[in-house]
Scaffold this motif. Sequence first.
Motif, short mmCIF file in Angstrom:
data_model
loop_
_atom_site.label_atom_id
_atom_site.label_comp_id
_atom_site.label_asym_id
_atom_site.label_seq_id
_atom_site.Cartn_x
_atom_site.Cartn_y
_atom_site.Cartn_z
N ILE A 191 -8.82 -8.24 -2.42
CA ILE A 191 -10.12 -7.85 -1.87
C ILE A 191 -9.87 -8.26 -0.40
N SER A 192 -9.28 -8.91 0.15
CA SER A 192 -8.73 -9.13 1.79
C SER A 192 -8.27 -7.82 2.05
N ILE A 193 -7.34 -7.15 1.26
CA ILE A 193 -6.63 -5.89 1.66
C ILE A 193 -7.68 -4.82 1.49
N LEU A 194 -8.27 -4.51 0.41
CA LEU A 194 -9.17 -3.60 0.22
C LEU A 194 -10.25 -3.56 1.37
N TYR A 195 -10.67 -4.41 1.84
CA TYR A 195 -12.05 -4.34 2.70
C TYR A 195 -11.24 -4.49 4.19
N GLY A 196 -10.07 -4.76 4.39
CA GLY A 196 -9.50 -4.54 5.82
C GLY A 196 -9.64 -6.00 6.44
N ASP A 197 -10.00 -7.14 5.68
CA ASP A 197 -9.68 -8.41 6.38
C ASP A 197 -8.30 -8.72 6.49
N SER A 198 -7.27 -8.27 5.77
CA SER A 198 -6.03 -8.28 6.05
C SER A 198 -5.21 -7.14 6.04
N ASN A 199 -4.69 -6.66 6.96
CA ASN A 199 -3.78 -5.52 7.05
C ASN A 199 -2.50 -5.72 6.28
N PRO A 200 -2.35 -4.50 5.34
CA PRO A 200 -1.31 -4.40 4.43
C PRO A 200 0.00 -4.36 5.11
N SER A 201 1.21 -5.11 5.05
CA SER A 201 2.36 -5.07 5.52
C SER A 201 3.64 -5.24 4.86
N THR A 233 12.77 -0.81 19.94
CA THR A 233 11.58 -0.91 20.13
C THR A 233 10.62 -0.56 19.40
N VAL A 234 9.91 -1.38 18.83
CA VAL A 234 8.68 -1.03 17.98
C VAL A 234 7.22 -1.06 18.69
N THR A 235 6.33 0.09 18.58
CA THR A 235 5.27 -0.09 19.31
C THR A 235 4.14 0.21 18.34
N ASN A 236 2.94 -0.29 18.40
CA ASN A 236 1.73 -0.07 17.65
C ASN A 236 1.02 0.80 18.14
N ILE A 237 0.97 2.18 17.70
CA ILE A 237 0.25 3.29 18.32
C ILE A 237 -1.17 3.51 17.69
N GLY A 238 -1.59 2.50 16.98
CA GLY A 238 -2.88 2.55 16.26
C GLY A 238 -3.87 1.72 17.05
N GLU A 239 -5.02 1.43 16.18
CA GLU A 239 -6.07 0.70 16.80
C GLU A 239 -6.35 -0.61 16.27
N ILE A 240 -5.53 -1.21 15.40
CA ILE A 240 -5.93 -2.58 15.02
C ILE A 240 -4.42 -3.06 14.95
N LEU A 243 0.97 -1.33 -0.04
CA LEU A 243 -0.06 0.07 -0.02
C LEU A 243 0.96 1.33 -0.12
N LEU A 244 0.77 1.99 -1.05
CA LEU A 244 1.68 3.25 -1.45
C LEU A 244 0.89 4.44 -1.03
N LYS A 245 -0.28 4.69 -1.17
CA LYS A 245 -0.92 5.85 -0.74
C LYS A 245 -2.27 5.49 -0.35
N ASN A 246 -2.77 6.33 0.86
CA ASN A 246 -4.11 6.19 1.38
C ASN A 246 -4.44 7.47 2.06
N LYS A 247 -4.85 8.06 1.11
CA LYS A 247 -5.41 9.64 1.14
C LYS A 247 -6.64 9.46 2.17
N ASP A 248 -6.69 10.27 3.38
CA ASP A 248 -7.67 10.37 4.13
C ASP A 248 -8.47 8.98 4.52
N ASN A 249 -7.46 7.93 4.59
CA ASN A 249 -7.96 6.82 5.11
C ASN A 249 -9.12 6.22 4.11
N ALA A 250 -8.74 6.17 2.82
CA ALA A 250 -9.76 5.61 1.88
C ALA A 250 -9.97 4.42 2.08
N LEU A 251 -9.04 3.66 2.39
CA LEU A 251 -9.08 2.26 2.60
C LEU A 251 -8.75 1.84 4.08
N PRO A 252 -9.47 0.90 4.72
CA PRO A 252 -10.22 -0.08 3.84
C PRO A 252 -11.65 0.39 3.81
N LEU A 253 -12.22 -0.49 2.67
CA LEU A 253 -13.47 0.02 2.43
C LEU A 253 -14.42 -0.67 3.53
#
Length: 782
Positions: A578-588, A694-701, A389-399
């Motif tokens: 589709i798993s990525i587009l809909y958020g079933d998988s978090n792109p890494s 140390t790496v910390t996940n400061i997000g919500e998922i 995932l290279l661009k995700n303006k205004d959290n357009a994804l996941p759908l």
Amino acid sequence: MVSILSCIVIGLASQQARIARAQDVITSDDYFYGQSPPVYPSPNGTGLGNWADAYIKARNFVSQLTLEEKVNLTGGVSETSTSCSGSIAAIPRLNFPGMCLSDAGNGVRSTDFVSGWPSGLSVGASWNRDLAHARAAGMTSEFRRKGVNIALGPVVGPLGRVAMGGRNWEVGFSNDPYLCGALAYETVVGMQSTGVTASVKHYIANEQETNRNPEASVGAVSSNVDDKTMHELYLWPFQDAILAGAGNIMCSYNRLNNSHGCANSKSLNGILKTELGFQGFVVSDWGAQHAGVATAQAGLDMVMPRGSAFWGNNLTLAVKNGSLSETRVDDMTTRRIIAMWYQFGQDDAFPEPGVGMPSELSSPHEVVIGTNSSYKRVLFDGAVEGHVLLKNKDNALPLKTPRIVSLFGYSAKAPDRYTTDENIGNEALAPEDISIMETKSNIISQYASNGTIISGGGSGANQFPYMSSPFEALSQRAYEDGSFLYWDFHSSNPTVNAQSDACIVDGNVYATEGQDRPGLHDDFTDGLILNVASVCANTIVVFQNAGVRLVDQFIDHPNVTALIFGHVPGQDSGRALISILYGDSNPSGKLPYSVPKNESDYAGLDTPDQPEGIFVKFPQSNFSEGVYIDYRALDAKNITPRYEFGFGLSYTTFSFSDIKTTLSNSSTAAYPTQPIAVGGQKDLWDILATVTATVTNIGEITGAEVAQLYVGIPGGPARQLRGFEKATIQPGASVTVSFSLTRRDLSTWDVVAQKWLLQRGTYEIHVGSSSRNLPLTTTLQL
């Protein structure tokens, strides 16, 4: 009229002048550049490391052979009952069944009931050692069931020097030698854990398809590489593969410093079999042998595919008339080819060679099931993690359960049919190879207009059991969500429903063996994207790309909200997307190469070298940039890429903190002192320092982050990748990542001492999420 001799003299003088200029740019190294020094004799294998028992068994076996039987082991035979890419004849009186060698890039080629695996470029984009290992084991479990002794992969050359390279999709995972080598190591270990031998190719500096082979009027291109660049860049991943225990190396079509790759005594005898302690055997690429006794003396052990005009009876005659020692033939067979057979247990309950490789898939044949259901998850995860995932303006994804989705682009649908193409091979090809060739005159399009691609073309492609296309997977999701789906696969300026919650434009980037790409973007697809974006406020762009793709013609359009590079993900392509587009998988996924803003940023390394002037018959490719390719070159020239090496977004956010370095008690003498083992001097792999962060996940998922370590070695590029760790982290949680730095990681190649030199001084240490996002910095003093 100027004589032919005069032309040759003038040409050689011009060549030396060009070489001298190139040397002034890259290094004071005059050890070799443009000429390949002789290294003779070819060293005998000795059974280093865990090869000792295999060598003892092989010597006993070969002691029972006649000279003619020994010679027969060194060359392929015509074989019509199987579709093996190459075959070695059986010796029934000694219960030797022969061998089957077969391609390999993303699964077993030329047969049925096998899987279409994520290709090398997708593995590189995953930055996942464990996944690389599991993919390799799963893929070669299918090779074994089909009776394939030697899988012709992985590819770690080309490394990706030429951005338009036709085989970059198939390659060893990345343009960076460290990432490429780390994943090659895991791939070799995983492959050979099944008893199938890995054939690591194409050795070496095989960086373009243009003029890779000699033709009637033009010789094979010569990759002219200085010794320092050779070791620090192009040899690096091969060394990792040999350290992993690779049983076979395939020599390449191109010339290296004006000596054919399969007749280059410096690279085969001097580097591979001496410096790196390689114990397996060297096989020619198909048709890459151009001399007889000379290639045997230079270190070639087996020629493919069949009926060599140079070996066979001529090799027997050479031994009998004293042109070649029988000791050399014994090394080919006893110490290398047969030792490999024993090393991987192929003498014990291995399937009959080619048992599942029928010569005619269209005819009735006994079916041998290669597919292994236990690896279904690996196939899917490999496809997912190869997406970036290279661009995700205004959290357009996941759908989020959109009401109306519109889908555009030729790459969204499955291809219409299977076909054959004489430019790639007379066989039933995978659908991605359909309709790419515009004519039968070796002219290719930049994209596959007939449908989506899940691999590139050529010997790396295979015939997979099914294809999950983006349209089919999206249709299923629309059914489940109760969404309304519009689509148009053909129009360049489609009608767009203005009420669409999301408009997905799916294009691709095609590449194939035998030809380099004609460009790095195409106006048709860029125009399609802009036409959709002019109407749709949420335009999501997806590429199935077999190489780098420039995006600057559309990426800054305010309605282009997201961009995904899907690479070449194998049979589960659509399901993964589709798993990525809909958020079933978090792109890494992360980029295993850089994406510049335009072609000029490559400084001439976007296109393959072409023969010119006096060198039309002897094309030269001077690697005058030295080690400065990809992000190293962009850093050195202070060029800002569109997306840097190692970059990739997630649906969550990570932070980095608390970097620490610890020196070990290992010797920090200037040069390694221990003897040669498999892979090189043993103390090259001593750990000299450890870096933690140390790496910390400061997000919500929950998401996975690839922590990357870069080192600034005194006198070298500003930053070189020297470590990476991929960790899955829960929201709010932290993990400690650890990077071990070996002697080789911190050394440069000394062309005078012909050893790795550990320099005294200050090493810059950087840790972060990409080559240009490195929030943690410290130093290491040696």
